[in-house]
Scaffold this motif. Structure first.
Motif, PDB file in Angstrom:
ATOM      1  N   ARG A  17      19.118  70.290 -38.024  1.00 13.81           N
ATOM      2  CA  ARG A  17      20.608  70.379 -38.108  1.00 13.81           C
ATOM      3  C   ARG A  17      20.969  71.705 -37.774  1.00 13.81           C
ATOM      4  O   ARG A  17      22.241  72.179 -38.171  1.00 13.81           O
TER       5      ARG A  17
ATOM      6  N   MET B  23      13.915  55.516 -39.936  1.00 16.28           N
ATOM      7  CA  MET B  23      14.744  56.686 -40.496  1.00 16.28           C
ATOM      8  C   MET B  23      14.625  57.731 -39.595  1.00 16.28           C
ATOM      9  O   MET B  23      14.088  57.442 -38.367  1.00 16.28           O
TER      10      MET B  23
ATOM     11  N   ARG C  52      29.744  52.606 -43.462  1.00 17.58           N
ATOM     12  CA  ARG C  52      30.024  52.936 -42.053  1.00 17.58           C
ATOM     13  C   ARG C  52      30.742  51.706 -41.310  1.00 17.58           C
ATOM     14  O   ARG C  52      30.186  50.542 -41.626  1.00 17.58           O
TER      15      ARG C  52
ATOM     16  N   PHE D 166      25.492  50.670 -47.388  1.00 18.96           N
ATOM     17  CA  PHE D 166      23.763  50.882 -47.436  1.00 18.96           C
ATOM     18  C   PHE D 166      23.738  52.028 -48.353  1.00 18.96           C
ATOM     19  O   PHE D 166      24.592  52.814 -48.689  1.00 18.96           O
TER      20      PHE D 166
ATOM     21  N   GLN E 164      20.981  55.350 -48.912  1.00 13.75           N
ATOM     22  CA  GLN E 164      20.340  56.492 -48.263  1.00 13.75           C
ATOM     23  C   GLN E 164      19.664  57.104 -49.185  1.00 13.75           C
ATOM     24  O   GLN E 164      19.983  57.472 -50.217  1.00 13.75           O
TER      25      GLN E 164
ATOM     26  N   ALA F 141      24.570  63.370 -47.023  1.00 11.11           N
ATOM     27  CA  ALA F 141      24.166  64.751 -46.554  1.00 11.11           C
ATOM     28  C   ALA F 141      25.197  65.875 -46.905  1.00 11.11           C
ATOM     29  O   ALA F 141      24.998  66.951 -47.420  1.00 11.11           O
TER      30      ALA F 141
ATOM     31  N   GLU G  72      27.588  59.541 -44.823  1.00  8.23           N
ATOM     32  CA  GLU G  72      26.243  59.816 -44.997  1.00  8.23           C
ATOM     33  C   GLU G  72      26.149  60.850 -46.465  1.00  8.23           C
ATOM     34  O   GLU G  72      27.245  61.229 -46.855  1.00  8.23           O
TER      35      GLU G  72
ATOM     36  N   GLU H 230      18.162  61.066 -48.840  1.00  8.93           N
ATOM     37  CA  GLU H 230      18.396  62.008 -47.877  1.00  8.93           C
ATOM     38  C   GLU H 230      17.881  63.129 -48.337  1.00  8.93           C
ATOM     39  O   GLU H 230      18.049  63.639 -49.873  1.00  8.93           O
TER      40      GLU H 230
ATOM     41  N   ALA I  61      16.461  58.793 -44.742  1.00  6.77           N
ATOM     42  CA  ALA I  61      15.786  57.419 -44.579  1.00  6.77           C
ATOM     43  C   ALA I  61      16.817  56.115 -45.439  1.00  6.77           C
ATOM     44  O   ALA I  61      17.554  56.815 -46.246  1.00  6.77           O
ATOM     45  N   GLY I  62      16.968  55.039 -45.040  1.00 11.34           N
ATOM     46  CA  GLY I  62      17.645  54.083 -45.621  1.00 11.34           C
ATOM     47  C   GLY I  62      16.809  53.304 -46.753  1.00 11.34           C
ATOM     48  O   GLY I  62      15.524  52.872 -46.458  1.00 11.34           O
TER      49      GLY I  62
ATOM     50  N   ARG J 112      16.651  49.479 -45.169  1.00  4.74           N
ATOM     51  CA  ARG J 112      15.575  49.533 -44.068  1.00  4.74           C
ATOM     52  C   ARG J 112      14.136  49.610 -44.535  1.00  4.74           C
ATOM     53  O   ARG J 112      13.301  49.036 -43.941  1.00  4.74           O
TER      54      ARG J 112
ATOM     55  N   GLU K  38      30.547  49.710 -39.204  1.00  5.07           N
ATOM     56  CA  GLU K  38      29.793  49.334 -38.016  1.00  5.07           C
ATOM     57  C   GLU K  38      30.502  48.427 -37.045  1.00  5.07           C
ATOM     58  O   GLU K  38      30.990  47.454 -37.621  1.00  5.07           O
TER      59      GLU K  38
ATOM     60  N   ILE L 204      19.622  42.980 -43.823  1.00  3.64           N
ATOM     61  CA  ILE L 204      19.903  44.351 -44.372  1.00  3.64           C
ATOM     62  C   ILE L 204      19.773  45.403 -43.396  1.00  3.64           C
ATOM     63  O   ILE L 204      19.979  46.378 -43.851  1.00  3.64           O
ATOM     64  N   LEU L 205      19.240  45.168 -42.248  1.00 10.97           N
ATOM     65  CA  LEU L 205      19.060  46.165 -41.386  1.00 10.97           C
ATOM     66  C   LEU L 205      20.310  47.187 -41.074  1.00 10.97           C
ATOM     67  O   LEU L 205      20.324  48.213 -41.078  1.00 10.97           O
TER      68      LEU L 205
ATOM     69  N   GLU M 184      15.283  51.785 -35.557  1.00 10.70           N
ATOM     70  CA  GLU M 184      15.154  52.950 -36.488  1.00 10.70           C
ATOM     71  C   GLU M 184      14.856  52.672 -37.958  1.00 10.70           C
ATOM     72  O   GLU M 184      15.568  51.699 -38.430  1.00 10.70           O
TER      73      GLU M 184
END
Ligand code: GAP
Length: 476
Positions: free
Chosen positions: A296, A291, A197, A212, A214, A167, A165, A216, A344-345, A348, A199, A206-207, A289
């Motif tokens: 946090r 986003m 990631r 990918f 981001q 972040a 991420e 953020e 958000a991506g 996506r 996965e 591309i979902l 999803e």
């Protein structure tokens, strides 16, 4: 009418140069995609729109661009080493790899209850219907790498990760940004960048991919701020933003993440979902999803801070050399700001934008045409300059000169590789809002025809007024 399914977009995207399967000359690489000439423009336009909206149009947000590879300790103290797992299940019969939390279960269950159902052979493999599945085991999704030329594969001191991420690059720079820019809480820090990631089940174009991008933003507020209300406010901001990109509101939906599914850092998360699977008969399965907006708390800033302590007074982080707390001059209080995070991506968003822009129209010859009704601000090409006769040097020369004169103010292309009907159809299919046709008459009257992508209506415009005319209409 949006695209009937993702496959329609996959085929359009490849045919027209938006997205290609990656490494195709070697048989491809599962779920990796390359963005072509139009795809890179579309992604850049989405990112520019976001940056303009979140950084330039507000007065309380700064931008950063942090490293992809960070000190390993960042991921230790952020909790990702210990908890950034997917529960992995294998089908012993067809060898399909599955995510336990995505299996269809006979009754509602999470965590160890899913393992029980698998043990009782009450869960079927979605690929071959076998009930011979392994029990879920935790699989850390961070990509590992080693740093330095001399590093051997299993040297723990050389271990590093590709960020999962963006972040964390923001949290560890909180104090740098706050001091350098003389910011007072509340304020935010935004970042766009690649994340990675590993996965278990990537797919759907591309979902869900392993690499990918981001967009953020971490919004830092006082501990006593109305956090839950702030989450709702950011949800509203983002719904408006997506609608401004041309996404229909009936293809957007909110999902309040249940407490037992929250990420380790989150006290509340609301996902904005998009209808990526309109072809599925069961309505709840149409959504995925787009986003998430998470509260946090002060989890991350405290975790990375040298002075933060737990309830027993023990230091949370003996490795950190910085304290990421904030001193409020007005109240003379020191605290760890709490964080609202809209994440958000890019990919996506691009997929949702493409699906929603897709439409079909029949021309007066009864032929079906695809029109990509992209918002003009996202369209990869704003105007295509087309000569009506490519064997007439004066017409070609005039069309090329118009293209060159427009280029400094908007993205324009020149195309003479077909008859005018074909050229129009090609531009409609890639979402170009305007086609500018140079014809025999243009040589006499210094005027051109401007054709609108969505209505197919045509206006005659003087060449001298063309740039201003197009710029005004692109703003509509
Ligand atoms: N910092 C919080 C965070 O990363 P997330 O919900 O895991 O939250 C945020 O990711 C967004 O990133 C998602 O809503 C999605 O748009 C995008 N994203 C996450 N994993 C992705 C993947 N494997 N492929 C494409 N996009 C992804």
């Amino acid at each position: 009418m949006p695209a009937p399914n993702i496959d329609t977009i996959v085929s359009l995207a490849k045919r027209r140069g938006f997205v290609f399967p990656s490494s195709e000359v070697y048989g491809g690489l599962g779920s990796a995609w390359d963005y072509g000439p139009l795809g890179v423009e579309l992604c850049n336009n989405v990112k520019q729109e976001w940056w303009r909206w979140i950084v330039y149009e507000r007065d309380d947000i700064e931008g950063v661009d942090s490293s992809i590879i960070l000190n390993r300790l960042v991921w230790q103290y952020s909790g990702h080493e210990a908890t950034f797992h997917d529960p992995l299940v294998d089908c012993r019969d067809c060898k399909t790899r599955l995510r336990a939390d995505k299996l269809e279960l006979p009754v509602e269950a999470t965590g160890s209850d899913v393992a029980d159902l698998i043990r009782q052979k009450r869960v079927k493999c979605p690929n071959c219907e076998s009930t011979d599945l392994t029990e879920p085991r935790a699989f850390n999704m961070m990509f590992r790498t080693t740093l330095g030329a001399a590093a051997v594969e299993d040297d723990p001191t050389a271990l590093a990760y590709l960020r999962p991420e963006t972040a964390q690059g923001i949290f560890i720079n909180f104090l740098n940004v706050q001091t350098a820019m003389r910011r007072k809480v509340p304020f935010g820090i935004a970042q766009i960048g690649k994340s990675f990631r590993n996965e278990v089940t990537p797919g759907n174009f591309i979902l869900r991919t392993r690499e990918f991008e981001q967009m953020e933003m971490e919004y830092f507020v006082k501990p006593d701020a109305e956090h839950l209300k702030l989450v709702d406010e950011w949800v509203e901001h983002y719904l408006e933003w997506f609608k401004g990109l041309g996404i229909r509101s009936d293809n957007l939906q909110l999902h309040e993440v249940p407490p037992d599914e929250l990420a380790h850092y989150s006290k509340r998360t609301v996902d904005i979902m998009y209808r990526y699977f309109p072809e599925r008969p069961e309505e709840p399965r149409q959504w995925e999803e787009l986003m998430g907006i998470a509260y946090r708390t002060d989890f991350d800033l405290r975790s990375h801070s040298s002075k933060a302590v737990d309830e027993e007074g023990a230091r949370l982080n003996p490795d950190s050399t910085e304290d990421l707390s904030y001193f409020d001059e007005a109240t003379k209080q020191r605290f760890y700001p709490h964080v609202i995070e809209p994440a958000a991506g890019v990919n996506r968003t691009v997929l949702a934008v493409l699906m929603d822009a897709y439409s079909e129209k029949t021309n007066d010859k009864g032929e079906m045409r695809v029109i990509l009704k992209l918002s003009p601000k996202l369209a990869p090409i704003k105007a295509a300059i087309l000569p009506l006769a490519k064997n007439k040097p004066e017409i070609v020369g005039m069309a090329k000169a118009i293209k060159r004169s427009l280029q400094p103010v908007l993205r324009a292309v020149y195309d003479d590789t077909g008859g005018i009907g074909k050229l129009y159809a090609r531009q409609d299919e890639i979402g170009t809002p305007f086609c500018v046709t140079v014809d025999h008459q243009s040589l006499e009257d210094e005027a051109v025809t401007v054709r609108d992508r969505d209505t197919w209506e045509q206006d005659r415009i003087k060449v001298g007024d063309l740039a201003e005319h197009l710029q005004n209409r692109l703003k509509e």
